[in-house]
Write an enzyme that holds these catalytic residues in place. Structure first.
Site, PDB file in Angstrom:
ATOM      1  N   HIS A 103       1.727  -6.940  -2.818  1.00 46.28           N
ATOM      2  CA  HIS A 103       0.478  -7.528  -2.323  1.00 46.28           C
ATOM      3  C   HIS A 103       0.244  -8.939  -2.860  1.00 46.28           C
ATOM      4  CE1 HIS A 103      -1.333  -5.845  -6.128  1.00 46.28           C
ATOM      5  NE2 HIS A 103      -2.030  -6.964  -6.050  1.00 46.28           N
ATOM      6  N   ASP A 118       4.491  -1.001  -3.422  1.00 44.72           N
ATOM      7  CA  ASP A 118       3.860  -2.255  -3.840  1.00 44.72           C
ATOM      8  C   ASP A 118       4.757  -3.037  -4.792  1.00 44.72           C
ATOM      9  OD1 ASP A 118       1.918  -4.208  -3.803  1.00 44.72           O
ATOM     10  OD2 ASP A 118       0.725  -3.310  -5.411  1.00 44.72           O
ATOM     11  N   SER A 134      -2.015  -8.853 -11.394  1.00 48.32           N
ATOM     12  CA  SER A 134      -1.138  -8.057 -10.542  1.00 48.32           C
ATOM     13  C   SER A 134       0.298  -8.574 -10.586  1.00 48.32           C
ATOM     14  CB  SER A 134      -1.641  -8.089  -9.098  1.00 48.32           C
ATOM     15  OG  SER A 134      -2.862  -7.403  -8.969  1.00 48.32           O
TER      16      SER A 134
END
EC number: 3.4.21.107
Length: 498
Positions: free
Chosen positions: A135, A165, A236
């Site tokens: 993402h 992911d 992230s």
């Protein structure tokens, strides 16, 4: 933003005694040693990178994302961090600093390159492979990787896997510092861990905490490592590191009601991530196995009604016609207890076990059916794109006036053409619902496939079976609705009971 201040109050109690002063009481209890992360950060920090993505947008839309302006963000960073708004390579509001290369299109168009996202990553190999979250790089026109020595490289996207992911990018560099990959299976709840990343674009930020839980199921494809390490937007893709300086996870998600950290964060186990990364580096995509079934959780009530020792496994709710499961003899209502000889503890385990199996592999599936286990041989196929569900069902006929039975169901035989259209082998159609069945959520139009261990073939047989049910015992009724099949535990009612 509201800031809550926690104040600690300390109360001291003094007790006087009339005994001579004891020398050994003068020494204070030794303080517990707290972990020191400095050497760990020195070791791993150089291999953690900042990832910036850009997108081509019209010049009129240059600047901060919608809903934010430079004044708001500058005030935020000034008040809560005591620093000015971080300056990206294009400066505040997307302006290109003096001397920096102009990223405007060479044809003089009206589009420009604007920052679209920021995240973190870590270097897997000295020749420039970098792992991050999918993402982080989704929908990016360009990806830039910045090292701790401030060198910036334009990266090539090697591959992404949205299901886990995980993404891998490549920069043109050599002799880079690399991380050491650990074993996420050896992670222990309560151990200290550290996250390094770029929250809010603040590069090389270090936060620490403990592992709060393992194997946390959040509805995603993988089980997560849960921690209380402070993780915020921009973290992230960064590494979760143990006290040996090994990467054990990729920081991926947070639980939040505000958009900021609230004490719960989730990391992708590195073992799973590396399996994905190896495939992405080799072929740019991930190949997974499939057996073409839809599954559901096995609740305690279902387990008790089926005679299972405990609530475990994955309940087969539907089987794709012509798929590997149908060819192997798997049926709706089966409970898959083992796959390839390994136990299936929860329904969420099965997709990962099947997905990790190479297509074409022949293996064994152990199912629970009618009070006993069966071993079925199955050949795993390759996962394909999801198919749209077909609506080939006919409307249920008008309910026929008849007395409801012990389960609160009025049923009728299913016409042969409808059985063929729905690929049914037996079963009866629900025409009316009341009592126990209504309370359990059964509906008109449902198909009753089995009561207990008895396959239902006709309405007459259904009435005979239900007339012999014990009101003191729960019974598992196999119900098909649309393309899905599941067990519904019901307690038969006594005569005259509603």
């Amino acid at each position: 933003m509201t800031i809550f201040t926690v104040r600690k109050f300390f109360a001291a109690a003094v007790v006087a005694v009339c005994l001579p002063f004891a020398p050994h009481m003068a020494s204070a209890a030794p303080a517990a040693n707290l972990p020191d992360f400095t050497d760990l950060v020195d070791k791993v920090g150089p291999a953690v990178v900042n990832i910036r993505t850009t997108a081509r947008v019209p010049t009129s839309q240059r600047g901060l994302p919608p809903g934010l302006d430079d004044g708001d963000m500058s005030e935020f960073f000034r008040r809560f961090f005591g620093i000015p708004l971080p300056q990206g390579p294009q400066g505040p509001q997307g302006q290109i600093p003096r001397g920096a290369p102009d990223t405007s299109p060479p044809d003089g168009g009206n589009d420009t390159e604007q920052n679209s996202g920021v995240g973190s990553g870590f270097i897997l190999s000295a020749d420039g492979y970098v792992m991050t979250n999918a993402h982080v790089v989704d929908d990016a026109d360009s990806i830039y990787v910045t090292l701790t020595d401030k060198r910036e490289f334009k990266a090539k996207l090697i591959g992404v896997d949205d299901r886990t992911d995980v993404a891998v990018v490549k920069i043109n560099a050599s002799n880079l510092p690399v991380v050491t990959i650990g074993d996420s299976n050896k992670v222990r709840v309560g151990e200290w861990v550290v996250a390094i990343g770029s929250p809010f674009g603040l590069e090389n930020t270090v936060t620490a905490g403990i592992v709060s839980a393992k194997g946390r199921d959040t509805g995603d494809y993988l089980p997560f490592i849960q921690t209380d390490v402070a993780v915020n937007p921009g973290n992230s893709g960064g590494p979760l590191i143990n006290m040996d300086g090994e990467v054990i996870g990729i920081n991926s998600q947070i639980y939040s009601r505000t958009g900021g950290f609230m004490g719960i964060s989730f990391a992708i186990p590195i073992d799973e991530a590396m399996r994905v990364a190896d495939q992405l580096k080799t072929s740019g995509k991930v190949v997974r196995g499939r057996i073409a079934v839809a599954i559901g959780e096995v609740t305690k009530d279902v387990a008790d009604s089926l005679g299972l020792p405990k609530a475990q496994g994955a309940m087969v709710s539907s089987v794709e016609p012509g798929g590997p499961a149908e060819k192997a003899g798997i049926q709706p209502g089966d409970i898959i207890l083992k796959f390839g000889g390994l136990p299936v503890e929860a329904a969420t385990d099965l997709p990962r076990m099947v997905g990790d199996t190479k297509p074409g592999t022949k293996t064994t599936v152990t199912v629970w059916r009618k009070g006993q286990t069966r071993d079925l041989s199955i050949t795993v196929a390759e996962m394909q794109a999801d198919k749209a569900a077909k609506d080939g069902q006919k409307k249920a006929p008008e309910p026929k006036p008849r007395a409801s039975n012990a389960l609160g169901l009025a049923v009728s035989d299913i016409p042969a053409d409808q059985q063929n259209a729905q690929k049914l082998h037996g079963g009866v159609q629900v025409d009316a619902v009341e009592g126990p069945a209504a309370r359990a959520g059964l509906q008109r139009g449902d198909i009753i496939m089995r009561v207990g261990d008895v396959d239902i073939t006709s309405a007459k047989q259904f009435e005979e079976v239900t007339s012999k049910l014990d009101p003191q015992k729960m019974v598992a009724v196999l119900v098909r609705r649309g393309d899905n099949t599941q067990f519904v535990p019901l307690r038969p009612r006594t005569p005259g009971q509603k």
